[in-house]
Design an enzyme around this catalytic site. Structure first.
Site, PDB file in Angstrom:
ATOM      1  N   SER A 145       0.659  -1.295  -0.061  1.00  0.00           N
ATOM      2  CA  SER A 145       0.006   0.068   0.239  1.00  0.00           C
ATOM      3  C   SER A 145       0.911   1.253   0.011  1.00  0.00           C
ATOM      4  O   SER A 145       1.624   1.657  -0.893  1.00  0.00           O
ATOM      5  CB  SER A 145      -0.838  -0.018   1.113  1.00  0.00           C
ATOM      6  OG  SER A 145      -1.718   1.027   0.977  1.00  0.00           O
ATOM      7  N   HIS A 146       0.791   2.123   1.244  1.00  0.00           N
ATOM      8  CA  HIS A 146       1.308   3.549   1.081  1.00  0.00           C
ATOM      9  C   HIS A 146       2.815   3.297   1.586  1.00  0.00           C
ATOM     10  O   HIS A 146       3.639   4.303   1.593  1.00  0.00           O
ATOM     11  CB  HIS A 146       0.518   4.303   2.172  1.00  0.00           C
ATOM     12  CG  HIS A 146       0.663   3.661   3.569  1.00  0.00           C
ATOM     13  ND1 HIS A 146      -0.425   2.630   3.645  1.00  0.00           N
ATOM     14  CD2 HIS A 146       1.080   3.882   4.573  1.00  0.00           C
ATOM     15  CE1 HIS A 146      -0.394   2.280   4.926  1.00  0.00           C
ATOM     16  NE2 HIS A 146       0.539   2.930   5.458  1.00  0.00           N
TER      17      HIS A 146
ATOM     18  N   ASP B  95      -2.897   6.344  -3.360  1.00  0.00           N
ATOM     19  CA  ASP B  95      -1.875   5.776  -2.784  1.00  0.00           C
ATOM     20  C   ASP B  95      -1.041   4.605  -3.646  1.00  0.00           C
ATOM     21  O   ASP B  95      -1.547   4.220  -4.671  1.00  0.00           O
ATOM     22  CB  ASP B  95      -1.918   5.265  -1.218  1.00  0.00           C
ATOM     23  CG  ASP B  95      -2.834   4.112  -1.189  1.00  0.00           C
ATOM     24  OD1 ASP B  95      -3.410   3.750  -2.222  1.00  0.00           O
ATOM     25  OD2 ASP B  95      -2.790   3.260  -0.395  1.00  0.00           O
TER      26      ASP B  95
ATOM     27  N   ASP C 211      -1.307   1.481  -3.578  1.00  0.00           N
ATOM     28  CA  ASP C 211      -2.113   0.440  -4.446  1.00  0.00           C
ATOM     29  C   ASP C 211      -3.524   0.694  -4.940  1.00  0.00           C
ATOM     30  O   ASP C 211      -4.490   0.169  -4.983  1.00  0.00           O
ATOM     31  CB  ASP C 211      -2.699  -0.861  -3.446  1.00  0.00           C
ATOM     32  CG  ASP C 211      -3.127  -0.464  -2.331  1.00  0.00           C
ATOM     33  OD1 ASP C 211      -2.799   0.842  -1.671  1.00  0.00           O
ATOM     34  OD2 ASP C 211      -3.622  -1.139  -1.568  1.00  0.00           O
TER      35      ASP C 211
ATOM     36  N   ASP D   5      -5.956   2.681  -3.464  1.00  0.00           N
ATOM     37  CA  ASP D   5      -7.144   2.639  -2.389  1.00  0.00           C
ATOM     38  C   ASP D   5      -7.499   3.874  -1.461  1.00  0.00           C
ATOM     39  O   ASP D   5      -8.777   3.914  -1.021  1.00  0.00           O
ATOM     40  CB  ASP D   5      -7.530   1.161  -1.703  1.00  0.00           C
ATOM     41  CG  ASP D   5      -6.293   0.928  -0.594  1.00  0.00           C
ATOM     42  OD1 ASP D   5      -5.525   1.668  -0.625  1.00  0.00           O
ATOM     43  OD2 ASP D   5      -6.223  -0.201   0.085  1.00  0.00           O
ATOM     44  N   ARG D   6      -6.448   4.624  -1.297  1.00  0.00           N
ATOM     45  CA  ARG D   6      -6.610   5.564  -0.556  1.00  0.00           C
ATOM     46  C   ARG D   6      -6.760   6.879  -1.143  1.00  0.00           C
ATOM     47  O   ARG D   6      -6.445   7.118  -2.561  1.00  0.00           O
ATOM     48  CB  ARG D   6      -5.384   5.995   0.260  1.00  0.00           C
ATOM     49  CG  ARG D   6      -5.303   5.021   1.317  1.00  0.00           C
ATOM     50  CD  ARG D   6      -3.769   5.205   2.128  1.00  0.00           C
ATOM     51  NE  ARG D   6      -3.718   4.345   3.100  1.00  0.00           N
ATOM     52  CZ  ARG D   6      -3.103   4.511   4.293  1.00  0.00           C
ATOM     53  NH1 ARG D   6      -2.690   5.620   4.621  1.00  0.00           N
ATOM     54  NH2 ARG D   6      -2.930   3.620   5.232  1.00  0.00           N
TER      55      ARG D   6
ATOM     56  N   LYS E 149     -11.437  -0.241  -0.007  1.00  0.00           N
ATOM     57  CA  LYS E 149     -11.750   1.378  -0.176  1.00  0.00           C
ATOM     58  C   LYS E 149     -11.249   1.625  -1.538  1.00  0.00           C
ATOM     59  O   LYS E 149     -10.483   0.733  -2.171  1.00  0.00           O
ATOM     60  CB  LYS E 149     -11.042   2.187   0.761  1.00  0.00           C
ATOM     61  CG  LYS E 149      -9.333   1.625   1.130  1.00  0.00           C
ATOM     62  CD  LYS E 149      -9.039   2.375   2.515  1.00  0.00           C
ATOM     63  CE  LYS E 149      -7.516   2.230   2.461  1.00  0.00           C
ATOM     64  NZ  LYS E 149      -7.304   1.029   3.305  1.00  0.00           N
TER      65      LYS E 149
END
Ligand code: VG1
Ligand code: CO
Length: 543
Positions: A113-114, A277, A279, A281-282, A376
């Site tokens: 992710s982030h 982000d 991946d 999702d943010r 998300k």
């Protein structure tokens, strides 16, 4: 098909955190490390004969190698087909979309992710279940238990699949369909939002910047914003995905997305800015010289959902994670729909969405989404905002201020202390938990503590209980301080302090969150002895 059974020994650190197993790349590169975890997933979920699996990741360093290994293991474990994104790419929400659309036996998502990427950065892996959502705790715990007793894994000997061309390939007896990672997702977005209205906005003088942070959403943004919605080419920043995210930290907040922040706070700033982000999702939402707090963003989306085609028939309910501000609770109350408070992490929203209890979900950590998928969804949130802006024809700041005027403002901030020694972080949490009795009813200036506890959640759908989800200090006027240890880091510990105060008075709405929260910040530092115990005199990230 030649299946090889390889003898292995367990690693004892394969415990999934808030969102999957995240470790440094060199940890994943150890012999058998990835294989053990993947086999533990397959052993736990069971593989129905000839089942289909979705596979893809955010393109970070080690993505391609991991995909080739997982394909060979999937074949050896009895899968009939794997749908893999071209070049091994699938954003997290797109993976969720593909799992749901093709009714697969879940999917494996490769992402940290982030967290930063590259040879010394982070890598991650998680299993998403058949509903498209992150596996619930009882599955992640079973995977961890299996990883501690694993003695062998299965793999076939086969050549690597060419992932750079869409098409059908074979690994052993298993089919591999290399699919376009963007098209199913883009189609889903078109079914939810008024693309004509957004196109008119984006081609009619409204100025928009989207920062993909050299992460997975670059190709998605190009297809959706440029090709389908006609946004001018200068709208996209850092739209080429790179295995190390260009050396950056692909986290869309005021600290790490500073390039976008400088543009939106600069001279001649555009009308709207957004970032996502690693991946995808943010999301972070900015107006001209204006930042929309993620908790407010969730509340604003909920309040304006009736303007958006996919949601115009109403929302079943809303869910937010515990540390997320109660701004959305006020909207739910006004709409007369239920509002659920869950622990941190998207895996807790899945049951509520599957049961039809909630439509929108959100977290203070720049995560917003709905029941269109079970993750998300960064671009979804940006499109939702654009749809609202296209209809309301007001600025981001006007919409936010009107929202506060109507509902009151939940002033909110999060202070992160990243990479502190684990012992010091645990010490702070222990101290807080042992102070509950002393803190109960304690008075700090005009603030009085009403309740302190360690948040525990009982899932209203399956009755499962999750304890130890964060320390809450709630004051009689509704203000809150929450302390939590992060479950996504790979180095030391990260302590998060969430601060919230309600401000009903419009005359105070212009105040900067940090000054409005200064008293709570002081109390938080005092009762946690944070500075003394960690040697840090300020947070690493403030949002
Ligand atoms: C963080 C966020 C949490 C989010 C999780 C995964 O977890 O606080 O809200 O769901 O990251 O997001 P933690 O345990 O570090 O606080 V992502 O975009 O990293 O998959
Ligand atoms: Co993410």
């Amino acid at each position: 098909m030649q299946i090889r059974t390889v003898t292995t020994t367990p690693f004892n650190d394969q415990k999934p955190g808030t969102s999957g197993l995240r470790k440094r790349v060199p940890t994943f590169q150890q012999a058998n490390y990835l294989e053990n975890f993947v086999q533990s997933i397959f052993d736990t979920i069971g593989v129905p004969s000839r089942a289909t699996l979705v596979l893809g990741g955010d393109g970070r360093f080690y993505n391609r190698e991991a995909i080739q290994i997982i394909l060979k293991m999937a074949a050896a474990n009895g899968f009939g087909r794997v749908l893999v994104g071209k070049n091994g790419i699938l954003s997290t929400p797109a993976a969720s979309c593909v799992i749901r659309k093709y009714n697969t036996h879940g999917g494996i998502i490769l992402s940290a992710s982030h967290n930063p990427g590259g040879p010394d950065g982070d890598f991650g892996i998680k299993y998403n279940a058949t509903n498209g959502g992150p596996a619930p705790e009882k599955i992640t715990e079973a995977i961890f238990a299996q990883s501690k007793k694993i003695s062998q894994y299965r793999i076939v000997d086969s050549s690597d699949v060419a992932l750079d061309k869409a098409g059908e390939y074979k690994v052993g007896d298993m089919m591999v369909s290399v699919i376009d990672p963007v098209s199913d997702y883009a189609e889903l977005m078109e079914s939810l939002f008024d693309f004509d209205a957004i196109r008119s906005l984006l081609t009619g003088g409204f100025r928009f910047r989207f920062d993909a942070m050299h992460a997975v959403n670059g190709p998605y943004a190009q297809e959706i914003f440029s090709h389908r919605l006609g946004a001018p080419s200068e709208s996209l920043m850092n739209a080429v995905p790179l295995p190390d995210f260009g050396g950056g930290h692909p986290d869309p907040n005021l600290t790490y997305a500073h390039e976008l922040v400088e543009v939106l706070y600069g001279e001649n700033a555009p009308d709207f800015g957004a970032a996502s982000d690693g991946d995808g999702d943010r999301n972070m939402i900015l107006g001209k010289h204006f930042f929309v707090n993620p908790s407010d963003s969730l509340a604003i989306l909920a309040a304006n959902a009736y303007l958006v085609p996919g949601y115009k028939n109403g929302l079943a309910g809303i869910a937010r994670s515990m540390p997320t501000s109660a701004a959305v609770d006020r909207v739910a109350k006004a709409l007369d729909i239920p509002c659920y408070e869950t622990p941190t992490g998207w895996k807790f929203f899945g049951n509520l969405m599957d049961a039809g209890k909630v439509t929108l979900c959100g977290e203070e950590s720049f995560g917003t989404g709905s029941d269109h998928v079970r993750e998300k969804d960064g671009l979804w949130a940006v499109l939702f905002w654009l749809n609202i802006l296209a209809i309301r024809k007001q600025t981001v700041e006007e919409i936010t201020r009107e929202h506060w005027a109507r509902y009151g403002r939940n002033v909110y901030s999060r202070h992160d202390y990243e990479g502190i020694p684990t012992d010091a972080a645990n010490g702070v949490m222990k101290l807080l938990m042992s102070s509950f009795t002393k803190l109960q009813n304690a008075q700090f200036g005009d603030l009085k503590i009403k309740l302190c506890d360690d948040f525990s959640y009982t899932d209203p759908v399956d009755g499962s209980v999750s304890n130890g989800q964060g320390v809450r200090i709630v004051f009689t006027d509704g203000s809150r301080i929450v302390f939590r240890l992060s479950g996504t880091g790979t180095e030391g510990a990260t302590l998060r302090i969430y601060l919230e105060a309600f401000e009903p008075d419009v005359a105070n709405h212009h105040l900067d969150a940090q000054s409005a929260l200064s008293q709570l910040i002081e109390i938080a530092l005092q009762i946690s002895e944070l500075h003394q115990r960690t040697g840090r005199d300020r947070p690493t990230v403030i949002t």
